[in-house]
Design a protein around this motif. Structure first.
Motif, short mmCIF file in Angstrom:
data_model
loop_
_atom_site.label_atom_id
_atom_site.label_comp_id
_atom_site.label_asym_id
_atom_site.label_seq_id
_atom_site.Cartn_x
_atom_site.Cartn_y
_atom_site.Cartn_z
N ARG A 91 10.45 -0.89 -5.02
CA ARG A 91 9.87 -0.57 -3.71
C ARG A 91 10.34 -1.58 -2.67
O ARG A 91 10.79 -1.22 -1.59
N ASP A 92 10.26 -2.86 -3.02
CA ASP A 92 10.66 -3.91 -2.08
C ASP A 92 12.15 -3.82 -1.74
O ASP A 92 12.55 -4.07 -0.60
N ASP A 145 -0.66 5.86 1.61
CA ASP A 145 0.79 6.03 1.46
C ASP A 145 1.57 5.69 2.72
O ASP A 145 2.29 4.68 2.77
N ILE A 146 1.46 6.49 3.79
CA ILE A 146 2.28 6.27 4.98
C ILE A 146 2.01 4.91 5.61
O ILE A 146 2.94 4.16 5.94
N ILE A 147 0.75 4.57 5.79
CA ILE A 147 0.42 3.31 6.47
C ILE A 147 0.88 2.10 5.66
O ILE A 147 1.48 1.17 6.23
N PRO A 148 0.66 2.04 4.34
CA PRO A 148 1.22 0.89 3.59
C PRO A 148 2.75 0.81 3.68
O PRO A 148 3.30 -0.29 3.74
N MET A 149 3.42 1.95 3.70
CA MET A 149 4.89 1.93 3.82
C MET A 149 5.30 1.35 5.17
O MET A 149 6.21 0.52 5.26
N ILE A 150 4.62 1.78 6.24
CA ILE A 150 4.93 1.25 7.57
C ILE A 150 4.66 -0.26 7.62
O ILE A 150 5.48 -1.03 8.15
N MET A 154 7.17 -3.31 8.48
CA MET A 154 6.89 -4.27 9.55
C MET A 154 7.01 -5.70 9.05
O MET A 154 7.48 -6.59 9.77
N ASN A 155 6.61 -5.93 7.81
CA ASN A 155 6.64 -7.28 7.26
C ASN A 155 8.04 -7.83 7.05
O ASN A 155 8.25 -9.04 7.07
N VAL A 156 9.02 -6.95 6.85
CA VAL A 156 10.39 -7.44 6.61
C VAL A 156 11.30 -7.28 7.82
O VAL A 156 12.40 -7.82 7.84
#
Length: 498
Positions: A91-92, A145-150, A154-156
């Motif tokens: 995932r990362d 799902d969508i919000i954790p992906m976004i 954002m974090n990277v």
């Protein structure tokens, strides 16, 4: 006129031959993706240094065109669901590949408001009937799902990215057919639907996510009543924006953009004519969104130029594109370079339109379209799903498609297709606020675009669709460099700020 052209290119050759040594040589980095096996590989030896039979490519950075908004892909429930099925490591690695400094550095993205065909099922954030004040509104469907992906993206992402959100349909109870598929928004719910957009911005903001803009409706001409849709005529959409959505967002979130249309380019003229009819109709439209599904090879330059001339200070963004109606080929790079793919029109287009939908090579389609768009005033280009599985889903309607990254969620494997690298050639090197500028060259078989970034660096993207290798002499001001490009290859040439 032909004589002047010959003289012009003769002078270019003479000038280039005289300025390709020592201090007059351009310092460049060359990255290549090719049918021969390179995937965004930096070339160390990119020229045999001879000037024999070279194609003259002259950069004209003072002849500027549009300002770039960004490049990227879409956060869909299908993609986010698949990421949840993978190991943290994989995932990362996908998130880094799309948004990190070592990857494509996506800067402009899209997501869907309510469900789309690339959702696991039909859903609405406001399912309670006749709830005109939307007291039941909730984005609960996106929290897993969508919000954790976004948020992971954002974090990277060092520079951040814009999010454009699109509804496929309003809640069925707001429509004349009471269905997720087809139908029209009832006038009595125009204000409720405008409120829905505002509630969505607020809910996402509460999760720490800013929505940059909306398209009013994904594919307002419909999709054959197959999956989520809601129909507008051009004037109906203009009326909704002018009297309902525009005033509501201007009051609540004045910085959020509104893009009209959001479908195929062959009908673009009539939509921009309606949106930009006069000052009153155009005041709430920040731009226009388009899709590429009208043809597998034609990018409609006349329509793109018409839209730009109609509203030269407005956005013109390609908001969706993908290899549709295909099950992905797994770990088979060669297929993406072959003219074997077919799109929806191969089977379903009316006979008169079938010539616009021949078999095509996916890499060619992406590279040609992006360059064609950039050379005709498009300022942003967004791919569809970022991640799909080996079936081309999940998709509740079984509308299988291809994404740049394919995964096997059962064995926890990833396949970066050549399409990922094609996207990276643009998104990584042509950054937001870059200026597209003119390029003169003497070979009609090459497609070339160029942009100057705000840091002063220049990115030149060259696509050689033919199988025959080409030799170019690239000139900027009084400096030049010779570069060889293989047959069936895409190169990004980066010129650092002097």
């Amino acid at each position: 006129m032909k004589i002047y052209r010959i003289i012009f290119y003769s002078l270019l050759v003479i000038g280039a031959l005289g300025c390709n040594t020592g201090a007059d040589k351009l310092n460049v980095q060359v990255y290549e993706t090719s049918a021969s096996g390179n995937n965004l590989v930096q070339l160390e030896n990119f020229s045999n240094e001879t000037n024999e039979n070279r194609i003259q490519v002259v950069l004209q950075p003072k002849q500027t065109k549009q300002t770039i908004t960004g490049f990227g892909g879409s956060f869909t429930e299908a993609s986010a669901y698949l990421l949840n099925k993978l190991s943290k490591k994989n995932r990362d690695s996908i998130i880094e590949a799309y948004f990190g400094e070592s990857g494509a550095k996506y800067s402009l993205t899209r997501t869907h408001m309510n469900s789309s065909d690339f959702s696991l099922s039909n859903y609405s954030y406001a399912p309670v009937e006749d709830d005109k004040e939307l007291k039941s509104f909730s984005i609960q469907e996106d929290l897993d799902d969508i919000i954790p992906m976004i948020k992971d993206a954002m974090n990277v992402s060092k520079d951040g990215f814009k999010i454009l959100s699109s509804p496929w349909t309003a809640s069925p109870w707001m429509k004349d057919n009471k269905n997720y598929v087809g139908g029209k928004l009832l006038p009595e719910y125009y204000d409720t639907w405008a409120l829905f957009f505002s509630k969505y911005v607020a809910a996402y903001k509460n999760e720490g996510i800013d929505i940059w803009g909306f398209t009013v409706e994904n594919e307002p001409l419909g999709n054959g009543n197959n999956w989520e849709s809601m129909h507008y005529t051009p004037d109906e959409m203009t009326n909704f924006v002018q009297h309902h959505l525009g005033p509501k967002l201007r009051q609540d979130y004045p910085d959020v953009k509104i893009l009209g249309y959001d479908q195929n380019r062959e009908h673009l003229n009539e939509w921009v004519d309606s949106q930009y009819k006069n000052e009153e109709t155009s005041s709430y439209f920040d731009g226009t969104a388009i899709h590429w599904y009208a043809s597998t090879y034609h990018f409609y330059p006349e329509e793109l130029q018409y839209a730009h001339k109609k509203a030269p200070n407005k956005y013109l963004i390609q908001s969706e594109a993908c290899v549709d109606s295909e099950i992905p080929k797994w770990k088979d790079d060669a297929w993406y370079w072959k003219k074997e793919a077919t799109d929806w029109g191969w089977d379903w287009a009316p006979e008169k339109d079938k010539p616009m939908h021949p078999k095509y090579a996916p890499v060619n389609r992406y590279a040609r379209d992006i360059i064609g768009c950039l050379n005709n005033y498009v300022d942003g280009w967004i791919d569809w799903n970022m991640v799909l599985n080996k079936q081309g889903g999940p998709n509740w309607f079984k509308n299988w498609c291809v994404a740049p990254v394919i995964v096997d969620e059962n064995s926890d494997e990833i396949y970066f297709t050549p399409l990922y690298y094609v996207m990276s050639h643009f998104s990584r090197f042509i950054r937001p606020e870059a200026k597209i500028f003119d390029v003169n060259h003497s070979d009609k078989d090459l497609m070339i675009t160029a942009a100057e970034n705000i840091d002063g660096s220049i990115a030149v993207v060259v696509f050689n669709e033919k199988e025959i290798a080409k030799k170019i002499n690239l000139t900027l001001n009084d400096k030049s460099v010779t570069i060889d490009i293989k047959g069936q290859a895409l190169q990004t040439i980066v010129i650092s700020k002097p």
